[in-house]
Design a protein around this motif. Structure first.
Motif, PDB file in Angstrom:
ATOM      1  N   CYS A 172       0.823  -1.220   0.000  1.00 20.21           N
ATOM      2  CA  CYS A 172       0.000   0.000   0.000  1.00 20.21           C
ATOM      3  C   CYS A 172       0.856   1.268   0.000  1.00 20.21           C
ATOM      4  CB  CYS A 172      -0.929   0.014   1.213  1.00 20.21           C
ATOM      5  SG  CYS A 172      -2.130  -1.338   1.262  1.00 20.21           S
ATOM      6  N   ASP A 180      -2.662  -1.598  -4.676  1.00 18.97           N
ATOM      7  CA  ASP A 180      -3.619  -1.090  -3.693  1.00 18.97           C
ATOM      8  C   ASP A 180      -3.004   0.096  -2.942  1.00 18.97           C
ATOM      9  OD1 ASP A 180      -5.935  -0.966  -2.243  1.00 18.97           O
ATOM     10  OD2 ASP A 180      -5.347  -2.499  -0.798  1.00 18.97           O
ATOM     11  N   ARG A 195      -2.327   3.417  -1.002  1.00 22.58           N
ATOM     12  CA  ARG A 195      -3.159   4.185  -0.072  1.00 22.58           C
ATOM     13  C   ARG A 195      -2.377   5.408   0.412  1.00 22.58           C
ATOM     14  NH1 ARG A 195      -6.868  -0.044   3.319  1.00 22.58           N
ATOM     15  NH2 ARG A 195      -7.228  -1.468   1.595  1.00 22.58           N
TER      16      ARG A 195
END
Length: 520
Positions: free
Chosen positions: A145, A152, A154
């Motif tokens: 992340c 993914d 973030r």
């Protein structure tokens, strides 16, 4: 005088009631205990959590774990407390009393495993608090992340470099279930890791059967999905879709044919998602149709079938989602249903994103790699191991559709009946199925073309070994078939071949002409 640390095997047995380390665990733990920063890739179910839990006990100090999932934090804290290992978590929704209890326990000193969200690590009060604590390790779970190249990314993870700035003396362990060498390098850069040790293990899953089927349209996909489910009478089933709309319509389609079917996507309310997750965990739902919003932190041992009804964005996403099958080690099937339309959907997601062009370009390359994997003709497990640079390599697995195309584990392609099965789904406008000249499996080779194809496959295999890359990164089978059929004799002619752009032309153009016998 400092008490010498217990031998790792004794700590493993006494505190965790385990007899032996799994592959990679001891090396990862040893490096963190010696004060090194570590990048560790262990597949889901491969024992990542032990790699940061055991150092807390061995050192008798605080270990701080950054995790994005409250449910997972709670589960791991409860599991540790049952073993008599001090642990707690700080997350939104706790009372002040519950938070104070955690700090009181930490203040007692000794081993303690504290779970936090990435957002909490940004708070100034927390940063002041960790300045003077005796901390053995910072562990960052789901570390992919951090990277914008990851599947993914973030924003809240991108700020975690603050840990190294505040406490450069504390080693960082960055853990993920799947990350390419590019993503690992990006994680190391963003977290400011100091010459980190890399440990990549466990990508080979010998109990999983990998299968990819080209489907001309939704009708063919629906029939393949029904066949796969009928052949999986026991255990759980996950069906991944690319959009919320398809997720709901496909769940409705399956609910008319099977019992205990549900769906899950990010558009549902928190209460609906939690209820669905709990129903799935209890076994009230056997078949779950979901987007990629479902999965992180999910660990059900008896998933017997994972179907990708639509192709995901990249190999990382595919591997991580397939990896939810067969956690208990029993035979399970991973089936991807691939169509040209899927590539168009993922391309739309990339084009419409607001990411910088450099990120978009990387996503296009990752998508192309997945398309080539789908159309590839080498052992699928071997290709995955090479793609991730796993410490283990194999030539041939014996349990994928490429190695054993007539395996009794393979889901057979059913005949399409006269009355359309999938018409009720109405996910797309009805249209006549038309095969483009580039569609998989449409090229039938004559004897001379087949000889060229096999020659090119042998060349591709050697080239892949030479650059330590999977064969599909060089070229897909479909590209080799087009080369075999059209037999181009110049660099200009190569430009017209499916799958050959400027970059591939520059890297491999002269090699291809030489293999085809056109030496200039």
């Amino acid at each position: 005088m400092k008490t010498p640390p217990l031998p790792l095997e004794k700590t493993l047995h006494d505190s965790f009631k385990l007899d032996a380390f799994r592959i990679g665990q001891k090396e990862i733990i040893s490096d963190t205990l010696s004060g090194k920063d570590v990048l560790a890739v262990l597949p889901t179910g491969g024992g990542k959590s032990l790699c940061f839990q055991l150092p807390a006990v061995a050192e008798g100090k605080l270990v701080i774990v950054i995790s994005p999932l409250i449910a997972l934090m709670k589960d791991q804290v409860a599991s540790l407390q049952k073993k008599g290992i001090p642990a707690g978590a700080l997350y939104s929704g706790q009372s002040d009393f519950e938070k104070r209890e955690v700090f009181v326990d930490i203040d007692k000193g000794g081993a303690y495993i504290l779970y936090l969200s990435p957002e909490r690590a940004q708070k100034e009060g927390f940063q002041r608090w960790i300045l003077k604590r005796p901390i053995a390790l910072f562990a960052i779970d789901e570390a992919h992340c951090v990277s914008q190249w990851g599947h993914d990314f973030r924003e809240e993870y991108a700020q975690l470099n603050i840990l190294k700035s505040i406490r450069p003396d504390v080693p960082i362990l960055a853990l993920t279930a799947s990350a390419t060498p590019t993503v690992l390098a990006d994680i190391a850069k963003h977290l400011q890791l100091k010459t980190p040790e890399r440990h990549v293990h466990g990508f080979y899953r010998p109990n999983l059967y990998y299968q990819v089927e080209f489907c001309a349209d939704d009708e063919a996909k629906s029939l393949m999905l029904l066949e796969a489910i009928k052949r999986t009478p026991q255990g759980r089933i996950i069906v991944y879709c690319g959009t919320r709309k398809v997720t709901e319509s496909l769940a409705g389609f399956l609910q008319k044919r099977f019992s205990n079917v549900g769906y899950y996507h990010a558009g549902m309310s928190n209460e609906e998602r939690t209820s669905t997750q709990e129903s799935y965990a209890r076994g009230d739902l056997r078949i779950l149709v979901a987007t990629n919003a479902f999965g992180m932190g999910i660990d059900q041992p008896n998933v017997r079938l994972v179907v990708h009804y639509q192709m995901p964005a990249n190999i990382d996403a595919l591997y991580q989602e397939m990896g939810r099958a067969g956690r208990d080690g029993a035979d399970s099937t991973c089936l991807m249903l691939y169509s040209r339309k899927d590539k168009g959907l993922q391309g739309y997601f990339i084009s419409s994103s607001e990411a910088p062009q450099e990120i978009k370009n990387a996503r296009w390359r990752n998508l192309e790699a997945l398309v080539n994997y789908s159309e590839g003709g080498e052992c699928r497990h071997a290709e995955i191991l090479t793609y991730y640079k796993d410490a283990q390599r194999i030539e041939r697995c014996g349990h994928c559709d490429t190695c054993i195309p007539n395996s009794n584990r393979r889901v057979p392609v059913p005949e399409i009946p006269k009355s359309p099965v999938s018409a009720e789904m109405k996910t797309t406008k009805t249209r006549k199925s038309s095969k483009s000249k580039n569609d998989v499996g449409t090229l039938v080779l004559d004897q001379m073309q087949e000889q060229r194809f096999q020659l090119l496959k042998a060349w591709r295999k050697e080239k892949a070994k030479e650059i330590d890359a999977p064969a599909f990164v060089v070229f897909s089978d479909q590209t080799l078939r087009h080369l075999a059929v059209h037999n181009p004799s110049s660099l200009d002619a190569l430009k017209n071949i499916h799958g050959i752009g400027e970059s591939k032309l520059e890297k491999y153009g002269w090699d291809l002409l030489a293999e085809l016998g056109h030496r200039h």
